[in-house]
Write an enzyme that holds these catalytic residues in place. Sequence first.
Site, PDB file in Angstrom:
ATOM      1  N   GLY A 159       0.812  -1.219   0.000  1.00 29.66           N
ATOM      2  CA  GLY A 159       0.000   0.000   0.000  1.00 29.66           C
ATOM      3  C   GLY A 159       0.840   1.260   0.000  1.00 29.66           C
ATOM      4  O   GLY A 159       1.748   1.413   0.827  1.00 29.66           O
TER       5      GLY A 159
ATOM      6  N   GLY B 170      -0.567   4.330   0.321  1.00 25.16           N
ATOM      7  CA  GLY B 170      -1.450   5.388   0.833  1.00 25.16           C
ATOM      8  C   GLY B 170      -0.702   6.162   1.916  1.00 25.16           C
ATOM      9  O   GLY B 170       0.533   6.183   1.951  1.00 25.16           O
ATOM     10  N   PHE B 171      -1.465   6.766   2.836  1.00 30.00           N
ATOM     11  CA  PHE B 171      -0.823   7.594   3.866  1.00 30.00           C
ATOM     12  C   PHE B 171       0.139   6.789   4.729  1.00 30.00           C
ATOM     13  O   PHE B 171       1.251   7.230   5.016  1.00 30.00           O
ATOM     14  CB  PHE B 171      -1.893   8.255   4.749  1.00 30.00           C
ATOM     15  CG  PHE B 171      -2.521   9.437   4.091  1.00 30.00           C
ATOM     16  CD1 PHE B 171      -1.866  10.656   4.063  1.00 30.00           C
ATOM     17  CD2 PHE B 171      -3.758   9.341   3.478  1.00 30.00           C
ATOM     18  CE1 PHE B 171      -2.433  11.762   3.441  1.00 30.00           C
ATOM     19  CE2 PHE B 171      -4.340  10.435   2.859  1.00 30.00           C
ATOM     20  CZ  PHE B 171      -3.674  11.646   2.845  1.00 30.00           C
ATOM     21  N   GLY B 172      -0.282   5.580   5.150  1.00 27.03           N
ATOM     22  CA  GLY B 172       0.561   4.777   6.026  1.00 27.03           C
ATOM     23  C   GLY B 172       1.771   4.211   5.295  1.00 27.03           C
ATOM     24  O   GLY B 172       2.920   4.389   5.720  1.00 27.03           O
TER      25      GLY B 172
ATOM     26  N   VAL C 227      -1.750  -7.315  -4.520  1.00 27.10           N
ATOM     27  CA  VAL C 227      -1.471  -8.441  -3.617  1.00 27.10           C
ATOM     28  C   VAL C 227      -2.733  -9.296  -3.522  1.00 27.10           C
ATOM     29  O   VAL C 227      -3.804  -8.792  -3.195  1.00 27.10           O
ATOM     30  CB  VAL C 227      -1.051  -7.910  -2.227  1.00 27.10           C
ATOM     31  CG1 VAL C 227      -0.951  -9.052  -1.218  1.00 27.10           C
ATOM     32  CG2 VAL C 227       0.258  -7.154  -2.331  1.00 27.10           C
TER      33      VAL C 227
ATOM     34  N   GLU D 256     -19.282  17.062   3.135  1.00 25.58           N
ATOM     35  CA  GLU D 256     -18.515  17.794   2.120  1.00 25.58           C
ATOM     36  C   GLU D 256     -19.169  17.661   0.739  1.00 25.58           C
ATOM     37  O   GLU D 256     -19.313  18.640   0.012  1.00 25.58           O
ATOM     38  CB  GLU D 256     -17.075  17.256   2.062  1.00 25.58           C
ATOM     39  CG  GLU D 256     -16.241  17.715   3.239  1.00 25.58           C
ATOM     40  CD  GLU D 256     -14.957  16.904   3.432  1.00 25.58           C
ATOM     41  OE1 GLU D 256     -14.180  17.261   4.326  1.00 25.58           O
ATOM     42  OE2 GLU D 256     -14.738  15.916   2.710  1.00 25.58           O
TER      43      GLU D 256
ATOM     44  N   ASP E  52      -5.841   2.346   8.284  1.00 15.60           N
ATOM     45  CA  ASP E  52      -7.276   2.021   8.346  1.00 15.60           C
ATOM     46  C   ASP E  52      -7.547   0.534   8.545  1.00 15.60           C
ATOM     47  O   ASP E  52      -8.647   0.137   8.914  1.00 15.60           O
ATOM     48  CB  ASP E  52      -7.970   2.459   7.042  1.00 15.60           C
ATOM     49  CG  ASP E  52      -8.208   3.962   7.001  1.00 15.60           C
ATOM     50  OD1 ASP E  52      -7.779   4.650   7.940  1.00 15.60           O
ATOM     51  OD2 ASP E  52      -8.814   4.434   6.015  1.00 15.60           O
TER      52      ASP E  52
ATOM     53  N   ALA F 248      -5.909  10.077   8.346  1.00 14.02           N
ATOM     54  CA  ALA F 248      -4.550  10.093   7.825  1.00 14.02           C
ATOM     55  C   ALA F 248      -3.481  10.254   8.920  1.00 14.02           C
ATOM     56  O   ALA F 248      -2.478   9.516   8.911  1.00 14.02           O
ATOM     57  CB  ALA F 248      -4.429  11.199   6.777  1.00 14.02           C
TER      58      ALA F 248
HETATM   59  C1  LIG Z   1     -13.228  10.609   0.713  1.00 12.82           C
HETATM   60  C2  LIG Z   1     -12.330  10.524   1.920  1.00 12.82           C
HETATM   61  C3  LIG Z   1     -12.029  11.668   2.629  1.00 12.82           C
HETATM   62  C4  LIG Z   1     -11.187  11.605   3.735  1.00 12.82           C
HETATM   63  N1  LIG Z   1     -10.909  12.753   4.413  1.00 12.82           N
HETATM   64  C5  LIG Z   1     -10.029  12.734   5.427  1.00 12.82           C
HETATM   65  C6  LIG Z   1      -9.652  13.929   6.095  1.00 12.82           C
HETATM   66  O1  LIG Z   1     -10.147  15.017   5.769  1.00 12.82           O
HETATM   67  N2  LIG Z   1      -8.726  13.851   7.082  1.00 12.82           N
HETATM   68  C7  LIG Z   1      -8.161  12.669   7.449  1.00 12.82           C
HETATM   69  O2  LIG Z   1      -7.297  12.646   8.318  1.00 12.82           O
HETATM   70  N3  LIG Z   1      -8.513  11.507   6.865  1.00 12.82           N
HETATM   71  C8  LIG Z   1      -9.426  11.515   5.861  1.00 12.82           C
HETATM   72  N4  LIG Z   1      -9.792  10.343   5.249  1.00 12.82           N
HETATM   73  C9  LIG Z   1      -9.268   9.071   5.777  1.00 12.82           C
HETATM   74  C10 LIG Z   1      -7.855   8.835   5.316  1.00 12.82           C
HETATM   75  O3  LIG Z   1      -7.750   9.058   3.924  1.00 12.82           O
HETATM   76  C11 LIG Z   1      -7.452   7.414   5.668  1.00 12.82           C
HETATM   77  O4  LIG Z   1      -7.544   7.271   7.064  1.00 12.82           O
HETATM   78  C12 LIG Z   1      -6.044   7.086   5.204  1.00 12.82           C
HETATM   79  O5  LIG Z   1      -5.976   7.137   3.800  1.00 12.82           O
HETATM   80  C13 LIG Z   1      -5.613   5.702   5.693  1.00 12.82           C
HETATM   81  O6  LIG Z   1      -4.339   5.428   5.202  1.00 12.82           O
HETATM   82  P1  LIG Z   1      -3.920   3.935   4.848  1.00 12.82           P
HETATM   83  O7  LIG Z   1      -2.476   3.996   4.500  1.00 12.82           O
HETATM   84  O8  LIG Z   1      -4.349   3.020   5.924  1.00 12.82           O
HETATM   85  O9  LIG Z   1      -4.788   3.553   3.581  1.00 12.82           O
HETATM   86  P2  LIG Z   1      -4.923   4.266   2.165  1.00 12.82           P
HETATM   87  O10 LIG Z   1      -4.421   5.664   2.228  1.00 12.82           O
HETATM   88  O11 LIG Z   1      -6.322   4.045   1.754  1.00 12.82           O
HETATM   89  O12 LIG Z   1      -3.948   3.449   1.214  1.00 12.82           O
HETATM   90  C14 LIG Z   1      -4.161   2.115   0.903  1.00 12.82           C
HETATM   91  C15 LIG Z   1      -3.323   1.792  -0.323  1.00 12.82           C
HETATM   92  O13 LIG Z   1      -3.271   0.383  -0.472  1.00 12.82           O
HETATM   93  C16 LIG Z   1      -3.422   0.056  -1.847  1.00 12.82           C
HETATM   94  N5  LIG Z   1      -3.984  -1.299  -1.901  1.00 12.82           N
HETATM   95  C17 LIG Z   1      -5.156  -1.728  -1.403  1.00 12.82           C
HETATM   96  N6  LIG Z   1      -5.306  -3.044  -1.611  1.00 12.82           N
HETATM   97  C18 LIG Z   1      -4.205  -3.457  -2.265  1.00 12.82           C
HETATM   98  C19 LIG Z   1      -3.772  -4.710  -2.782  1.00 12.82           C
HETATM   99  N7  LIG Z   1      -4.506  -5.828  -2.638  1.00 12.82           N
HETATM  100  N8  LIG Z   1      -2.575  -4.777  -3.430  1.00 12.82           N
HETATM  101  C20 LIG Z   1      -1.822  -3.667  -3.604  1.00 12.82           C
HETATM  102  N9  LIG Z   1      -2.182  -2.450  -3.125  1.00 12.82           N
HETATM  103  C21 LIG Z   1      -3.351  -2.349  -2.463  1.00 12.82           C
HETATM  104  C22 LIG Z   1      -4.372   1.124  -2.371  1.00 12.82           C
HETATM  105  O14 LIG Z   1      -4.257   1.260  -3.771  1.00 12.82           O
HETATM  106  C23 LIG Z   1      -3.904   2.354  -1.602  1.00 12.82           C
HETATM  107  O15 LIG Z   1      -2.916   3.061  -2.308  1.00 12.82           O
HETATM  108  C24 LIG Z   1     -10.636  10.364   4.133  1.00 12.82           C
HETATM  109  C25 LIG Z   1     -10.939   9.207   3.419  1.00 12.82           C
HETATM  110  C26 LIG Z   1     -11.772   9.288   2.310  1.00 12.82           C
HETATM  111  C27 LIG Z   1     -12.085   8.040   1.523  1.00 12.82           C
END
Ligand SMILES: Cc1cc2nc3c(=O)[nH]c(=O)nc-3n(C[C@H](O)[C@H](O)[C@H](O)COP(=O)(O)OP(=O)(O)OC[C@H]3O[C@@H](n4cnc5c(N)ncnc54)[C@H](O)[C@@H]3O)c2cc1C
Length: 451
Positions: free
Chosen positions: A14, A16-18, A82, A174, A303, A319
């Site tokens: 992943g 994403g943020f993490g 994955v 929003e 998440d 995030a």
């Molecule tokens: C519309 C929306 C608005 C938001 N607004 C806010 C806000 O204003 N403030 C705030 O703090 N938080 C906000 N959030 C929440 C925040 O975005 C999440 O808490 C944060 O993104 C979590 O980070 P993460 O790394 O766990 O997952 P994510 O950032 O979701 O990243 C997950 C990554 O894993 C990848 N992935 C998933 N499955 C697979 C797989 N099987 N194989 C390979 N790659 C994979 C995805 O492509 C993605 O890039 C919002 C969320 C959404 C959906």
Amino acid sequence: MKPTNRTPRVIIIGGGFGGLEAAKRLKNNPVNVTLIDRKNHHTFQPLLYQVATAVLSPGQIASPIRRILRKAKNVEVLLGEVTGLDLENKKVVLQDEETVAFDYLIVAAGARHSYFGHDDWEDDAPGLKTVEDALEIRRRVLLAFELAEREAIQTGKHDPLNFVVIGGGATGVELAGAIAGIAKQALAKDFKAIDTREAKVTLFEGSDRVLGTFDDRLSDHAKRDLEELGVNVRLNSFVTDIRPGEVKVGDEWIDASVVLWATGVAASPVGKMLGAETDKAGRVLVEDDLTLKNTADVFVIGDMAHVEEENGELVPGVAPAAIQMARSAVANILRDLKNENRLPFKYEDKGSMATIGRNKAIFEFGRFKMSGFFAWLAWLVVHIITLIGFRNRLLVLTEWVWAYFTREHTARLITGDAEELQDALRFLSVHHGRGEKPEPRSTSNAESQED
Ligand SMILES: Cc1cc2nc3c(=O)[nH]c(=O)nc-3n(C[C@H](O)[C@H](O)[C@H](O)COP(=O)(O)OP(=O)(O)OC[C@H]3O[C@@H](n4cnc5c(N)ncnc54)[C@H](O)[C@@H]3O)c2cc1C
């Protein structure tokens, strides 16, 4: 893991943020890192609703992961999905059956919306999680206005435009506020046969207030702000069924030109592949140091992780929490390599904010609470600062200044080829109770069901 002469390999699932924060923190450390993501870009999800409502373009809120990490010499990026995990042999399995071996694994595959057992609703009520989702929502919203204009030109009247948003959390608020905003202002001058200001936006929320994680007074304030923008806020209203062009609330069926889903959380199915205990939303239960029970080399963050604070409250899916978990996991991996003891993860609440529309937002940090123009300004500043990439910050800032003074939304493109547009128009015709329902299209919807 015991230190060896070989450089350990850390796999991050992943970007994403993490995952991205973990990769950045591992840069220039004595480990080889492979970050795997099925997308080639990192998405700044907090601004996705602005892509969905035509304020920003996708490229302004998403950046190629490879580019973000190009200076991290010890980090390689793999584009791939994955599909399996072999924890016994310490291997990650990709879609094409290829495997990648790890010494440490950081799982950060995120979450998306849950339809509470009604996955079939997704076609009619898309959620907002990816750039593709945002483009699909933008397309439906803009097409609804186009269809009404076409109908008004052809017949002299048109079906009412009703936008329905389900879920009164930050994303729902929003979206509802922004759609009301474009109907009342950005589109009003450009349509000649219809009055876009007559469009109705209804927000359904199952509980007794919107933005329920905020203080009572702030959520009341947000509700009033929404109503001022023309949004009809219906609290204590559970949606019990959805079909093309209609949603059922209690026993009442309500016509809807476009329905958007903004509630429920379902952690990534990658959590299930770990074979570990999960909560109802599929979040993986982890130890104090964010590792799986009995598997000290596998961290689950963001998440996907079910982490409780000392007071028993769940660390929120935001995030900053994902970023803090990434820092904790990386710090513990580096401690292992130095033969030091691991430290438990501790969440630091940095406050919460949500925006409702132009000059309207709420902000809460402990006992400090703020609403109105200054909260909105704080929201803008925080989002500009945290957006990834200097170029994106500059572009978004310019776009916002332009939109603020002109009240225009410049990213109003309805994308897709002619055939797809015909299909979409037919789809919307069904939503207005005319014609046959076409076969579901295979763009973002197919993709989002497997998220
Ligand atoms: C519309 C929306 C608005 C938001 N607004 C806010 C806000 O204003 N403030 C705030 O703090 N938080 C906000 N959030 C929440 C925040 O975005 C999440 O808490 C944060 O993104 C979590 O980070 P993460 O790394 O766990 O997952 P994510 O950032 O979701 O990243 C997950 C990554 O894993 C990848 N992935 C998933 N499955 C697979 C797989 N099987 N194989 C390979 N790659 C994979 C995805 O492509 C993605 O890039 C919002 C969320 C959404 C959906």
